[in-house]
Design a protein around this motif. Structure first.
Motif, PDB file in Angstrom:
ATOM      1  N   LYS A   2       5.566   0.389   2.139  1.00  0.00           N
ATOM      2  CA  LYS A   2       5.695  -0.083   0.766  1.00  0.00           C
ATOM      3  C   LYS A   2       5.072  -1.469   0.649  1.00  0.00           C
ATOM      4  O   LYS A   2       5.311  -2.338   1.491  1.00  0.00           O
ATOM      5  CB  LYS A   2       7.164  -0.157   0.350  1.00  0.00           C
ATOM      6  N   VAL A   3       4.280  -1.636  -0.423  1.00  0.00           N
ATOM      7  CA  VAL A   3       3.656  -2.921  -0.692  1.00  0.00           C
ATOM      8  C   VAL A   3       3.820  -3.258  -2.176  1.00  0.00           C
ATOM      9  O   VAL A   3       4.034  -2.367  -3.003  1.00  0.00           O
ATOM     10  CB  VAL A   3       2.156  -2.944  -0.317  1.00  0.00           C
ATOM     11  N   ILE A   4       3.693  -4.541  -2.484  1.00  0.00           N
ATOM     12  CA  ILE A   4       3.719  -5.015  -3.866  1.00  0.00           C
ATOM     13  C   ILE A   4       2.326  -5.543  -4.179  1.00  0.00           C
ATOM     14  O   ILE A   4       1.820  -6.425  -3.478  1.00  0.00           O
ATOM     15  CB  ILE A   4       4.755  -6.137  -4.051  1.00  0.00           C
ATOM     16  N   LEU A   5       1.715  -5.007  -5.228  1.00  0.00           N
ATOM     17  CA  LEU A   5       0.366  -5.442  -5.588  1.00  0.00           C
ATOM     18  C   LEU A   5       0.408  -6.815  -6.244  1.00  0.00           C
ATOM     19  O   LEU A   5       1.206  -7.076  -7.134  1.00  0.00           O
ATOM     20  CB  LEU A   5      -0.276  -4.429  -6.538  1.00  0.00           C
ATOM     21  N   VAL A   6      -0.474  -7.693  -5.774  1.00  0.00           N
ATOM     22  CA  VAL A   6      -0.571  -9.046  -6.298  1.00  0.00           C
ATOM     23  C   VAL A   6      -1.589  -9.093  -7.437  1.00  0.00           C
ATOM     24  O   VAL A   6      -1.534  -9.972  -8.294  1.00  0.00           O
ATOM     25  CB  VAL A   6      -0.963 -10.029  -5.176  1.00  0.00           C
ATOM     26  N   GLU A  23      -0.155   2.762   6.308  1.00  0.00           N
ATOM     27  CA  GLU A  23      -0.063   1.484   7.008  1.00  0.00           C
ATOM     28  C   GLU A  23      -1.438   0.895   7.306  1.00  0.00           C
ATOM     29  O   GLU A  23      -1.659  -0.299   7.177  1.00  0.00           O
ATOM     30  CB  GLU A  23       0.726   1.665   8.308  1.00  0.00           C
ATOM     31  N   GLY A  24      -2.389   1.747   7.667  1.00  0.00           N
ATOM     32  CA  GLY A  24      -3.746   1.267   7.965  1.00  0.00           C
ATOM     33  C   GLY A  24      -4.414   0.674   6.738  1.00  0.00           C
ATOM     34  O   GLY A  24      -5.091  -0.354   6.811  1.00  0.00           O
ATOM     35  N   TYR A  25      -4.258   1.330   5.589  1.00  0.00           N
ATOM     36  CA  TYR A  25      -4.857   0.842   4.335  1.00  0.00           C
ATOM     37  C   TYR A  25      -4.270  -0.526   3.982  1.00  0.00           C
ATOM     38  O   TYR A  25      -4.999  -1.439   3.577  1.00  0.00           O
ATOM     39  CB  TYR A  25      -4.597   1.857   3.217  1.00  0.00           C
ATOM     40  N   ALA A  26      -2.969  -0.675   4.171  1.00  0.00           N
ATOM     41  CA  ALA A  26      -2.318  -1.940   3.850  1.00  0.00           C
ATOM     42  C   ALA A  26      -2.789  -3.044   4.793  1.00  0.00           C
ATOM     43  O   ALA A  26      -3.186  -4.123   4.349  1.00  0.00           O
ATOM     44  CB  ALA A  26      -0.809  -1.786   3.926  1.00  0.00           C
ATOM     45  N   PHE A  29      -6.998  -3.423   4.644  1.00  0.00           N
ATOM     46  CA  PHE A  29      -7.690  -3.686   3.386  1.00  0.00           C
ATOM     47  C   PHE A  29      -6.881  -4.548   2.426  1.00  0.00           C
ATOM     48  O   PHE A  29      -7.339  -5.600   1.980  1.00  0.00           O
ATOM     49  CB  PHE A  29      -8.079  -2.362   2.709  1.00  0.00           C
ATOM     50  N   LEU A  30      -5.669  -4.120   2.093  1.00  0.00           N
ATOM     51  CA  LEU A  30      -4.896  -4.808   1.052  1.00  0.00           C
ATOM     52  C   LEU A  30      -4.433  -6.201   1.481  1.00  0.00           C
ATOM     53  O   LEU A  30      -4.567  -7.161   0.712  1.00  0.00           O
ATOM     54  CB  LEU A  30      -3.690  -3.955   0.638  1.00  0.00           C
ATOM     55  N   PHE A  31      -3.895  -6.331   2.672  1.00  0.00           N
ATOM     56  CA  PHE A  31      -3.394  -7.632   3.121  1.00  0.00           C
ATOM     57  C   PHE A  31      -4.521  -8.644   3.358  1.00  0.00           C
ATOM     58  O   PHE A  31      -4.423  -9.776   2.888  1.00  0.00           O
ATOM     59  CB  PHE A  31      -2.528  -7.498   4.375  1.00  0.00           C
ATOM     60  N   PRO A  32      -5.611  -8.299   4.078  1.00  0.00           N
ATOM     61  CA  PRO A  32      -6.669  -9.294   4.314  1.00  0.00           C
ATOM     62  C   PRO A  32      -7.343  -9.794   3.028  1.00  0.00           C
ATOM     63  O   PRO A  32      -7.769 -10.942   2.956  1.00  0.00           O
ATOM     64  CB  PRO A  32      -7.686  -8.563   5.185  1.00  0.00           C
ATOM     65  N   LYS A  33      -7.426  -8.949   2.002  1.00  0.00           N
ATOM     66  CA  LYS A  33      -8.074  -9.352   0.750  1.00  0.00           C
ATOM     67  C   LYS A  33      -7.083  -9.932  -0.257  1.00  0.00           C
ATOM     68  O   LYS A  33      -7.449 -10.175  -1.410  1.00  0.00           O
ATOM     69  CB  LYS A  33      -8.803  -8.168   0.135  1.00  0.00           C
ATOM     70  N   ASN A  34      -5.841 -10.121   0.185  1.00  0.00           N
ATOM     71  CA  ASN A  34      -4.779 -10.671  -0.663  1.00  0.00           C
ATOM     72  C   ASN A  34      -4.609  -9.887  -1.967  1.00  0.00           C
ATOM     73  O   ASN A  34      -4.398 -10.461  -3.034  1.00  0.00           O
ATOM     74  CB  ASN A  34      -5.029 -12.155  -0.963  1.00  0.00           C
ATOM     75  N   ILE A  35      -4.691  -8.578  -1.863  1.00  0.00           N
ATOM     76  CA  ILE A  35      -4.467  -7.696  -3.004  1.00  0.00           C
ATOM     77  C   ILE A  35      -2.997  -7.311  -3.070  1.00  0.00           C
ATOM     78  O   ILE A  35      -2.473  -7.043  -4.148  1.00  0.00           O
ATOM     79  CB  ILE A  35      -5.372  -6.452  -2.899  1.00  0.00           C
ATOM     80  N   ALA A  36      -2.317  -7.307  -1.930  1.00  0.00           N
ATOM     81  CA  ALA A  36      -0.917  -6.896  -1.883  1.00  0.00           C
ATOM     82  C   ALA A  36      -0.164  -7.710  -0.838  1.00  0.00           C
ATOM     83  O   ALA A  36      -0.759  -8.333   0.046  1.00  0.00           O
ATOM     84  CB  ALA A  36      -0.826  -5.412  -1.549  1.00  0.00           C
ATOM     85  N   ILE A  37       1.179  -7.679  -0.973  1.00  0.00           N
ATOM     86  CA  ILE A  37       2.053  -8.273   0.029  1.00  0.00           C
ATOM     87  C   ILE A  37       3.061  -7.213   0.457  1.00  0.00           C
ATOM     88  O   ILE A  37       3.285  -6.240  -0.254  1.00  0.00           O
ATOM     89  CB  ILE A  37       2.787  -9.528  -0.515  1.00  0.00           C
ATOM     90  N   GLU A  38       3.639  -7.425   1.616  1.00  0.00           N
ATOM     91  CA  GLU A  38       4.601  -6.454   2.123  1.00  0.00           C
ATOM     92  C   GLU A  38       5.858  -6.467   1.257  1.00  0.00           C
ATOM     93  O   GLU A  38       6.303  -7.502   0.784  1.00  0.00           O
ATOM     94  CB  GLU A  38       4.961  -6.782   3.572  1.00  0.00           C
ATOM     95  N   ALA A  39       6.445  -5.286   1.057  1.00  0.00           N
ATOM     96  CA  ALA A  39       7.598  -5.140   0.173  1.00  0.00           C
ATOM     97  C   ALA A  39       8.903  -5.366   0.929  1.00  0.00           C
ATOM     98  O   ALA A  39       9.654  -4.434   1.186  1.00  0.00           O
ATOM     99  CB  ALA A  39       7.582  -3.775  -0.484  1.00  0.00           C
ATOM    100  N   THR A  40       9.176  -6.617   1.263  1.00  0.00           N
ATOM    101  CA  THR A  40      10.468  -6.946   1.849  1.00  0.00           C
ATOM    102  C   THR A  40      11.483  -7.076   0.715  1.00  0.00           C
ATOM    103  O   THR A  40      11.114  -7.139  -0.454  1.00  0.00           O
ATOM    104  CB  THR A  40      10.390  -8.274   2.631  1.00  0.00           C
ATOM    105  N   SER A  41      12.764  -7.125   1.055  1.00  0.00           N
ATOM    106  CA  SER A  41      13.791  -7.195   0.008  1.00  0.00           C
ATOM    107  C   SER A  41      13.640  -8.463  -0.842  1.00  0.00           C
ATOM    108  O   SER A  41      13.822  -8.434  -2.063  1.00  0.00           O
ATOM    109  CB  SER A  41      15.183  -7.124   0.622  1.00  0.00           C
TER     110      SER A  41
END
Length: 148
Positions: A2-6, A23-26, A29-41
């Motif tokens: 689960k991720v949250i889109l920035v 997990e690979g896509y996150a 791709f998503l984390f290095p380009k700062n498109i999303a962050i991990e969905a922690t509580s």
């Protein structure tokens, strides 16, 4: 995972959405380009608070647009134009003319692109102009075309 889109991402979701991706896509791709962050509580709570705040702001903007539309419904604008032989106009009456008249007479500042005059203005008379106050809210005003 689960991720949250920035920010908005085509074919994935809009800013603030909580989505499930591989997990690979996150990670690649998503984390290095700062498109999303991990969905922690903690991140989920922050995202929900931001979404609620954005919805309140949008509701407030809609309410203000309704109020402005109600005030604009009462307005009538007169525009002086030059008339040639046969009662024909020199030039045309556009949204810019209506916007200028609103600014001069009532001190209401409206973008000329948001004003649409119904019917073709061919001569002296009364016409309706529709003003797009908000994407979902419009106001109709009366425009009087008068000879100079």
């Amino acid at each position: 995972m689960k991720v949250i889109l920035v920010q908005d991402q085509k074919k994935v979701g809009k800013k603030g959405d909580i989505i499930e991706v591989s997990e690979g896509y996150a990670r690649n791709f998503l984390f290095p380009k700062n498109i999303a962050i991990e969905a922690t509580s903690n991140n989920i709570n922050v995202a929900k608070a931001k979404k609620g705040s954005a919805e309140r702001k949008q509701q407030q903007a809609t309410d203000e647009a309704r109020l402005m539309a109600a005030q604009l419904e009462k307005v009538e604008v007169s525009i002086l134009v030059r008339i040639g032989d046969g009662g024909k106009l020199f030039g045309s009456v556009t949204g810019k003319d209506v916007a200028d008249a609103l600014k001069k007479d009532f001190n209401i500042d409206i973008d000329k692109r948001k004003i649409d005059i119904r019917g073709e203005v061919k001569g002296i008379g009364d016409y309706d102009a529709v003003i797009k106050v908000h994407p979902a809210i419009t106001a109709k005003i009366r425009v009087h075309i008068l000879s100079e």
